[in-house]
Scaffold this active site. Sequence first.
Site, PDB file in Angstrom:
ATOM      1  N   GLY A  47      28.773 -31.984  85.174  1.00  0.00           N
ATOM      2  CA  GLY A  47      29.813 -32.841  84.624  1.00  0.00           C
ATOM      3  C   GLY A  47      30.437 -33.839  85.569  1.00  0.00           C
ATOM      4  O   GLY A  47      31.309 -34.614  85.158  1.00  0.00           O
ATOM      5  N   GLU A  96      24.841 -27.572  87.655  1.00  0.00           N
ATOM      6  CA  GLU A  96      23.897 -28.175  86.718  1.00  0.00           C
ATOM      7  C   GLU A  96      24.180 -29.665  86.508  1.00  0.00           C
ATOM      8  O   GLU A  96      24.511 -30.101  85.407  1.00  0.00           O
ATOM      9  CB  GLU A  96      23.950 -27.421  85.386  1.00  0.00           C
ATOM     10  CG  GLU A  96      23.574 -25.963  85.518  1.00  0.00           C
ATOM     11  CD  GLU A  96      24.064 -25.108  84.364  1.00  0.00           C
ATOM     12  OE1 GLU A  96      24.815 -25.650  83.512  1.00  0.00           O
ATOM     13  OE2 GLU A  96      23.736 -23.922  84.316  1.00  0.00           O
ATOM     14  N   PRO A  97      24.045 -30.475  87.551  1.00  0.00           N
ATOM     15  CA  PRO A  97      24.317 -31.913  87.410  1.00  0.00           C
ATOM     16  C   PRO A  97      23.139 -32.643  86.777  1.00  0.00           C
ATOM     17  O   PRO A  97      21.981 -32.280  86.982  1.00  0.00           O
ATOM     18  CB  PRO A  97      24.502 -32.356  88.865  1.00  0.00           C
ATOM     19  CG  PRO A  97      23.562 -31.460  89.616  1.00  0.00           C
ATOM     20  CD  PRO A  97      23.622 -30.128  88.912  1.00  0.00           C
ATOM     21  N   GLY A  98      23.430 -33.660  86.014  1.00  0.00           N
ATOM     22  CA  GLY A  98      22.388 -34.531  85.483  1.00  0.00           C
ATOM     23  C   GLY A  98      22.732 -35.969  85.755  1.00  0.00           C
ATOM     24  O   GLY A  98      22.106 -36.663  86.558  1.00  0.00           O
ATOM     25  N   ARG A  99      23.801 -36.439  85.093  1.00  0.00           N
ATOM     26  CA  ARG A  99      24.236 -37.825  85.223  1.00  0.00           C
ATOM     27  C   ARG A  99      24.486 -38.200  86.683  1.00  0.00           C
ATOM     28  O   ARG A  99      24.096 -39.284  87.126  1.00  0.00           O
ATOM     29  CB  ARG A  99      25.505 -38.022  84.387  1.00  0.00           C
ATOM     30  CG  ARG A  99      25.989 -39.463  84.301  1.00  0.00           C
ATOM     31  CD  ARG A  99      27.416 -39.514  83.762  1.00  0.00           C
ATOM     32  NE  ARG A  99      27.583 -38.672  82.595  1.00  0.00           N
ATOM     33  CZ  ARG A  99      27.478 -39.108  81.333  1.00  0.00           C
ATOM     34  NH1 ARG A  99      27.185 -40.367  81.114  1.00  0.00           N
ATOM     35  NH2 ARG A  99      27.669 -38.285  80.326  1.00  0.00           N
ATOM     36  N   ARG A 154      23.596 -45.606  74.464  1.00  0.00           N
ATOM     37  CA  ARG A 154      24.914 -45.139  74.892  1.00  0.00           C
ATOM     38  C   ARG A 154      26.077 -46.016  74.385  1.00  0.00           C
ATOM     39  O   ARG A 154      27.099 -45.475  73.937  1.00  0.00           O
ATOM     40  CB  ARG A 154      24.977 -45.036  76.414  1.00  0.00           C
ATOM     41  CG  ARG A 154      24.175 -43.876  76.997  1.00  0.00           C
ATOM     42  CD  ARG A 154      24.518 -43.640  78.448  1.00  0.00           C
ATOM     43  NE  ARG A 154      25.850 -43.079  78.588  1.00  0.00           N
ATOM     44  CZ  ARG A 154      26.921 -43.756  78.933  1.00  0.00           C
ATOM     45  NH1 ARG A 154      26.836 -45.063  79.195  1.00  0.00           N
ATOM     46  NH2 ARG A 154      28.103 -43.170  79.019  1.00  0.00           N
ATOM     47  N   CYS A 200      18.032 -54.146  63.663  1.00  0.00           N
ATOM     48  CA  CYS A 200      18.714 -54.505  62.422  1.00  0.00           C
ATOM     49  C   CYS A 200      19.847 -53.515  62.137  1.00  0.00           C
ATOM     50  O   CYS A 200      19.831 -52.755  61.169  1.00  0.00           O
ATOM     51  CB  CYS A 200      17.710 -54.518  61.271  1.00  0.00           C
ATOM     52  SG  CYS A 200      18.356 -55.256  59.758  1.00  0.00           S
ATOM     53  N   TYR A 204      20.555 -40.657  80.366  1.00  0.00           N
ATOM     54  CA  TYR A 204      20.697 -40.798  78.916  1.00  0.00           C
ATOM     55  C   TYR A 204      20.352 -42.216  78.462  1.00  0.00           C
ATOM     56  O   TYR A 204      20.912 -42.730  77.506  1.00  0.00           O
ATOM     57  CB  TYR A 204      22.111 -40.391  78.462  1.00  0.00           C
ATOM     58  CG  TYR A 204      22.498 -39.039  78.984  1.00  0.00           C
ATOM     59  CD1 TYR A 204      21.910 -37.896  78.462  1.00  0.00           C
ATOM     60  CD2 TYR A 204      23.412 -38.901  80.030  1.00  0.00           C
ATOM     61  CE1 TYR A 204      22.231 -36.651  78.964  1.00  0.00           C
ATOM     62  CE2 TYR A 204      23.741 -37.656  80.532  1.00  0.00           C
ATOM     63  CZ  TYR A 204      23.143 -36.531  80.001  1.00  0.00           C
ATOM     64  OH  TYR A 204      23.445 -35.289  80.496  1.00  0.00           O
TER      65      TYR A 204
END
Length: 798
Positions: A246, A296-299, A335, A365, A394
Amino acid sequence: MRLVCFGMHAFTYKNGQLYCENTALSALAQQHGTPLYVYSANTILDHYKRLDAALAGVDHEVAYAVKANSNLGVLSLLAQAGAGFDIVSGGELYRVIKAGGSPSHCTFAGVGKTREEIIYALQQGIYCFNVESEEELRYLDAVAGELGVIAPAAVRVNPNVDAKTHKYISTGKSENKFGVDFGRIDDLYARAASELKNIRMRGLQMHIGSQLTSITPFIEAVEKVKPLALRLKEQHGIEFWSIGGGIGIVYHDSLASGDLAWWQKQSSESKPLNVEEYGNAIVPLLQDVGLKILLEPGRYIVGNAGVLLTTCLYEKKGNAKTFKIVDAGMNDLIRPALYEGHHEIATLTENHGTHVKADVVGPICESGDFFCQDREMPDFQPGDVIALLSAGAYGFAMASNYNTRPLPAEILVDGETSRVIRRRQTLDDVLAGESAWHLVFAYVAILSHTLTPLFLPYRNVAVEVNFVMAKLASKCPGALVVAATLLFLARNAGAKETAESQIDPSIASYTAVAGVSGNLSSIGSDTLNNLMTLWAEEFKKFYPNVNIQIEGKGSSTAPLALIEGTAQIAPMSRAMKAKEIDAFEERYTYKPTEVHVAIDALAIYVHKDNPLRGLTMQQVDSIFSATRRRDGPNLTEWSQLGLDAWKGRAISLFGRNSATGTYGYFQEFALAKGDFKNSVKEQPGSSAVVQGVGEDLYAIGYSGIGYRTSNVRHLPLAADEATGYFPATYQNCLSGEYPLARFLTIYVNKKPSQPLDLLTLEFIKFILSRQGQLVVEKDGYYPMPAVLAAGIVEKLSR
């Protein structure tokens, strides 16, 4: 080249041009086109290593959240650096393994794990399942029990801490769908210890949300959950505590944040959270816990390590506002539409001129297809390429083919070097797997000469193939047949075994029919027991009121159950013996009907660290057989197979018990009907054979290909020394070059000239449909060719 990135990334202007590390983005856009994702390898590594160093005061592991960016190139980079992985699907586990990561360093999170995913993860030996509810924990226990294994688990606690982030990425409050309420955890672990015999409670997990830019919620959550973790350690012996991820990144001022000077100018009130501050605050709280800490990092790892390049197509000026229309759309980067996410916009040539207030929009569209609205930005013009910054997390991971738009390419930059880690999709790629229904069967008639040789090893079905092809040919216009045939041959020329699905694109999908009800019983093969159970579960989604009972007692039990009528379906991993067919015919005056449902390879397994490269069938016979019908020497030690370093090490043998079809098949086709050695350790199930081999460095065993795990290897086999060694791939099984390929079969009681009863017929039609063969593939076996599936269904329906 190693670049030090104090801030967030290695994107900066050099001599007026925007660079990723030492590579000009304009050169990449010109070479590869746009839209284009570009990632900085050294930024990714720098972020991982800084976070790892920030937790140096405690036993820990950084487990990268694969969902943020799952490209194999990114995963491989982190795997080589020593990262673990946080996964949320079986597909992500598959990616990690393909990228060189270890399942033993993977934790499986997510609120909706399927049976297939659980089985796959158990077979691969993952570190832990992070479960989100008591119901999920009990389901995990049931599946593990069926496989005869113990599943490692941790419960995700919901600490009810407000992370004060966007409502779509908040996960730690009581109204969120994630985790178990804080006050219920102690009782749940106690019930698990007393009631769930196939579960080992290995740890505790929490995660309060994503894109957190303040240290306060982290501290609050750790302080609140710490006493719980200590109790669980004392009472249940847990060994780890996952404190989630996070940590937020800089989206506003993203480009400037790559410079140390920018960070030094920020006031203490406005300065974003960095990992050094995070570590200084969190580590002291964890040092006395005595548990391994998972993060548990991702971003944080990849977010500011990536940009999306896009070209301006048009400028549209209206009375209300100005629109800059670019070639990237919300399908490429969702996003802004989904999360109201901000992405800074930078021109590739440094702009010191005029600015304009405008919307940057894509060609999709949808009114929500925008990257920003009413924002002051450099006044770029049609033909200019711009960079949407902070797009590494993401971005591509959530991209889609909406509006039938091919997915962008992805590039990984390392200093002055760049490489394509995903090629741009073509329209043929987008349409792969689809087919116009009227072409599905049109080409098969003219392919008789091409396809029939593939099934020569299975001569008992060759007549069926030609019958179906001839029948379909009579109904197909000649020109359509020729065109479809050429299309089929062009798409399949030179096809090789790949990690992609092997399901025939022309196999029919299943659709429900009216009037299906009643009870269905299946008694027979242990090997097929899991497949039958999975098929039954999926079939019941179409017919919830149907009752299906599955018993896997061994193939030898199937003929008697069919004869006595205690089962309508008799699964077998071998063909019925002549005496079994005679017994059925004596009672009913006609023979049982054989139905092929999947393709299996009986694999010869060794421990993953065994260096043996392959075996001939004579060597297989000499290892397992006491009578050695293939005239080979008695092989009892590994040195006899050329492994001189293992001189004196006896070969440990594992196999199935005599009631199973796998035992009978192996005895007939591998041992030439010879006798097994008394030293073969007979196992009650196929998975037990593989598990036994995986735990014994000097072991070898035989079992179905669907039971392979990361702890074993299956050896290529050669019919004799004069032929090549062939691994147990789909193509090698179809061609007959792999010598131990076989059909998995079910037998049914079908009266001649009468259709099979509706319930049994529809169940078999489902098995041989696209949905049923997806189950086959997910369970590790190989799917049926569409032409065979169609022929079987046609035969059962008349």
